[in-house]
Design a protein around this motif. Structure first.
Motif: not given
Length: 542
Positions: A82-83, A163-165, A172-179
């Motif tokens: 989570i970034v 730079s994109k939510l 196999d890893m999920i990268v979740e870009v958050i506010d």
């Protein structure tokens, strides 16, 4: 695809008070950052599939290291990262995310209040699953791994666009870009009475918040402007910049001089505040008065019950040893626990987890509560605003009434920055060598009652920390503390803490430098500061 890269160790990757801090060019050495991050992963009991939070304060080199950390996480079997969008995430917001999302930990890229830019400072800190800084047993394990590292594992393809939510996958890893702001702002609304603060602002109460071109700009805009209805121009220097706009993001009298000057003006705002590089420190200023961090901790402890989250009272207060004893007087009068720890927020974690304390503070402008496991600058500002909204008094009036009830602890911290490390260590060793014979010595009107090198045994896990600062205590309770800071990146920073208690309200209006003059002179005599450092005065007084 995971690739194993051969590397060789560096011998200088021992984490300090708040992680590993060096100059940017030092971190740009081949594999330097990758080595340290891999050493973090090697020191942890990872089973695969864990969640990792990654963020930083936006300083120079942040994005590059965040993208690298994402690839390293994928190479080491994490299930989700989570970034914060664009890599932005304040330290308290990162702590909150770790706790809310039940992550195994988080990597925070910051050098806190230190300057940024291509030749500025950079840092990497690991926070554990409770959201707090890694304890010494973990940082020691990381250092040991860094001394023998021979390879790191990285996902070969580039990390996703941060730079994109939204969610993407890297292997196999999920990268979740958050506010980066939303979850934190929502948490703040559960702690404080936003309706009463909005009503205060609607009545014409004026505030000014200086984000110092650091991470809290977006947080301040969302909370103070969008949610509390303050004018947009109340938040200044709100755009996070890689070099902090050429400034020094340390909220003190030197680097926030413009804010203080505005609050000293007759037509100035009613309330001013600032926060630092990564958003965990705070400066509080009222019209005509600067609130010392130690006094701020004591006032907030005494008034926390005015905010909804603390309406039932607080369990106790913890402070770092060099912080003034003003909070102790509140705790004693209110019949709650008071704990004295070494400097470093990691020492508060066990006390908070065990429910022994609710509010913690350090004299270095850090204050927080059990809502996260980090100090929290915006939280401190909001608690002050909640108190002001309830009491409808000025900051100066609140302080005067507080001192009348509890007495005033006159207090200053003198920082001697970037002094020769050998000279600084020699000064401390000389003090330690003289401790046994110091009791009973007289310096002017001051008589030493006790002197020691502070050590701490954690009341929860029994761990012991030694050599945490030399304390010289005088008859009547005045004291001088000497310690070397672990947050700098060049030379050594000597910090000298000077404190005197005054019960007489008639003397509470004395300027601190006048009330503390004999102690300030004595601090130089006992510490031999001028003689050993060739410095005639401190660089910063807070």
């Amino acid at each position: 695809m995971i690739e194993t890269i051969t590397t060789t160790p560096y011998d200088d990757q021992q984490p300090g008070t708040s992680g590993l801090r060096k100059k940017v060019p030092h971190f740009q050495q081949p594999n330097y950052a990758a080595n340290f991050i891999q050493s973090i992963f090697d020191a942890l009991p990872l089973d695969g599939g864990e969640t990792l939070v990654i963020g930083g304060d936006g300083r120079y080199y942040n994005r590059e290291v965040i993208l690298m950390a994402i690839r390293l996480a994928a190479g080491n079997g994490y299930g989700r990262v989570i970034v914060g969008k664009d890599g932005i995430l304040s330290t308290p917001a990162a702590s909150n995310l770790i706790r809310q999302r039940k992550a195994s930990g988080g990597i925070i890229l910051s050098a806190s209040h230190n300057p940024g830019g291509p030749k500025g400072d950079f840092g990497i800190k690991y926070n554990v699953g409770n959201g707090g800084p890694a304890p010494e047993r973990v940082t020691s394990a990381i250092f040991e791994k860094s001394k023998t590292i021979s390879r790191y594992r990285v996902w070969t393809t580039p990390a996703p666009d941060i730079s994109k939510l939204g969610e993407t996958k890297l292997g196999d890893m999920i990268v979740e870009v958050i506010d980066p702001v939303a979850d934190y702002a929502a948490l703040m609304e559960t702690l404080f009475d936003f309706e009463k603060i909005r009503a205060l602002i609607a009545l014409g109460f004026r505030l000014r918040f200086d984000a110092m071109h650091a991470v809290t700009g977006p947080y301040a805009r969302e909370i103070f402007v969008n949610r509390l209805g303050a004018p947009a121009d109340c938040v200044v220097n709100a755009e996070p910049k890689e070099d902090f706009g050429g400034g020094h993001p340390d909220p003190n009298a030197v680097h926030a001089a413009d804010l203080i000057a505005r609050l000293m003006a007759e037509d100035g705002p009613d309330f001013g505040a600032a926060s630092d590089g990564d958003g965990d420190r705070n400066l509080i200023v009222g019209k005509g008065i600067v609130v010392s961090p130690s006094d701020s901790l004591a006032v907030l402890a005494a008034n926390a019950h005015l905010a909804p989250a603390y309406a039932k009272g607080i369990a106790g207060v913890a402070r770092s040893m060099p912080t003034s004893q003003a909070a102790d007087r509140v705790a004693q009068k209110r019949g709650i626990g008071i704990y004295e720890t070494p400097t470093g927020w990691k020492f508060f974690g066990n006390l908070l987890d065990a429910g022994k304390v609710t509010i913690c503070g350090e004299e270095s402008a850090g204050t927080g509560s059990d809502h996260v496991r980090e100090k929290d600058g915006v939280w401190a500002v909001l608690l002050w605003l909640n108190v002001l909204a309830e009491r409808r008094e000025s900051v100066a009036a609140i302080l005067e009434k507080h001192w009348a009830e509890f007495g005033r602890n006159f207090y200053q911290r003198h920082d001697y920055e970037e002094i020769d490390s050998k000279a600084a260590n020699g000064l401390m060793e000389s003090l330690r060598d003289r401790l046994a014979s110091m009791a009973g010595q007289r310096f002017g009107t001051l008589v030493v009652s006790e002197a020691d090198d502070f050590s701490y045994q954690d009341p929860i896990d029994g761990s012991i920390a030694t050599s945490q600062g030399v304390r010289i205590v005088f008859s009547g309770g005045s004291r001088i503390v000497y310690r070397l800071s672990g947050t700098g990146t060049k030379g050594a920073t000597l910090r000298v803490y000077i404190e005197r208690f005054e019960a007489d309200p008639a003397k509470h209006s004395l300027p601190p430098e006048e009330a503390l003059k004999e102690l300030i002179d004595t601090a130089d005599v006992i510490g031999e500061i001028k003689k050993r450092t060739a410095r005639s005065e401190p660089d910063v007084v807070t």
